[in-house]
Motif scaffolding. Structure first.
Motif, mmCIF file in Angstrom:
data_model
loop_
_atom_site.group_PDB
_atom_site.id
_atom_site.type_symbol
_atom_site.label_atom_id
_atom_site.label_comp_id
_atom_site.label_asym_id
_atom_site.label_seq_id
_atom_site.Cartn_x
_atom_site.Cartn_y
_atom_site.Cartn_z
ATOM 1 N N ARG A 35 0.853 -1.184 0.000
ATOM 2 C CA ARG A 35 0.000 0.000 0.000
ATOM 3 C C ARG A 35 0.892 1.238 0.000
ATOM 4 N N LEU A 36 1.273 1.685 -1.177
ATOM 5 C CA LEU A 36 2.111 2.878 -1.302
ATOM 6 C C LEU A 36 1.457 3.858 -2.271
ATOM 7 N N LYS A 41 -0.094 7.339 -8.994
ATOM 8 C CA LYS A 41 -0.849 6.086 -8.976
ATOM 9 C C LYS A 41 -2.347 6.318 -8.847
ATOM 10 N N LEU A 42 -2.760 7.413 -8.274
ATOM 11 C CA LEU A 42 -4.178 7.678 -8.067
ATOM 12 C C LEU A 42 -4.830 8.374 -9.252
#
Length: 162
Positions: A35-36, A41-42
């Motif tokens: 969970r990074l 990434k979003l």
């Protein structure tokens, strides 16, 4: 033969085992994955490329026609399989078997086609059997003709792009 309760229990056990296997893998994946999150990434992306323009683009109607034709062919194959099974038995009915085992063969084939009364199966004459086999064959050819008529109509209507 097993009782209906035992068969139901086996089916329930199989379904519960499958559900637990699926659920366990999902939970393990949720616990183990990293969970990074970061800004990159979003972001919303499509196939790894940045989006260009609106996502509401009108597609050519021919793509949908091809998809519908695939579904029609796929479903029609499912409908043709029982016809093929019955039609194969009907051609065996239309051929005249040797007289020694004719009545038992006719009775067996008629039972497979849905005539359950053995006395009615034995009482049918060879001419009636051949006529019913011809009727079944004509019905199957009518089904095939209707399918290709709908296909031809769809291609004629939508074949030029709408």
């Amino acid at each position: 033969m097993s009782s209906p309760v035992a068969i139901t229990a086996y089916i329930a056990l199989f379904a519960i085992t499958g559900f637990l296997f699926l659920f366990a893998n999902l939970v393990i994946g949720w616990l183990v994955r990293p969970r990074l999150p970061n800004v990159e990434k979003l972001e919303v992306y499509e196939c790894g490329e940045p989006t260009i323009g609106s996502s509401f683009v009108q597609f050519d109607l021919r793509f949908y026609v091809v998809a519908l034709l695939f579904i029609i062919f796929d479903v029609e194959v499912a409908f043709f399989f029982p016809w093929a099974a019955v039609f194969g038995k009907a051609t065996q009915l239309s051929a005249e078997p040797p007289a020694a085992h004719a009545s038992s063969l006719v009775a067996t084939r008629l039972q497979e086609l849905g005539v359950s009364d053995a006395s009615a199966a034995k009482s049918m004459q060879a001419g009636e059997l051949q006529q019913s086999a011809r009727d079944l064959a004509l019905t199957s050819f009518a089904d095939i003709g209707a399918f290709f008529g709908v296909l031809w109509s769809a291609l004629r209507t939508f074949g030029n792009g709408g």
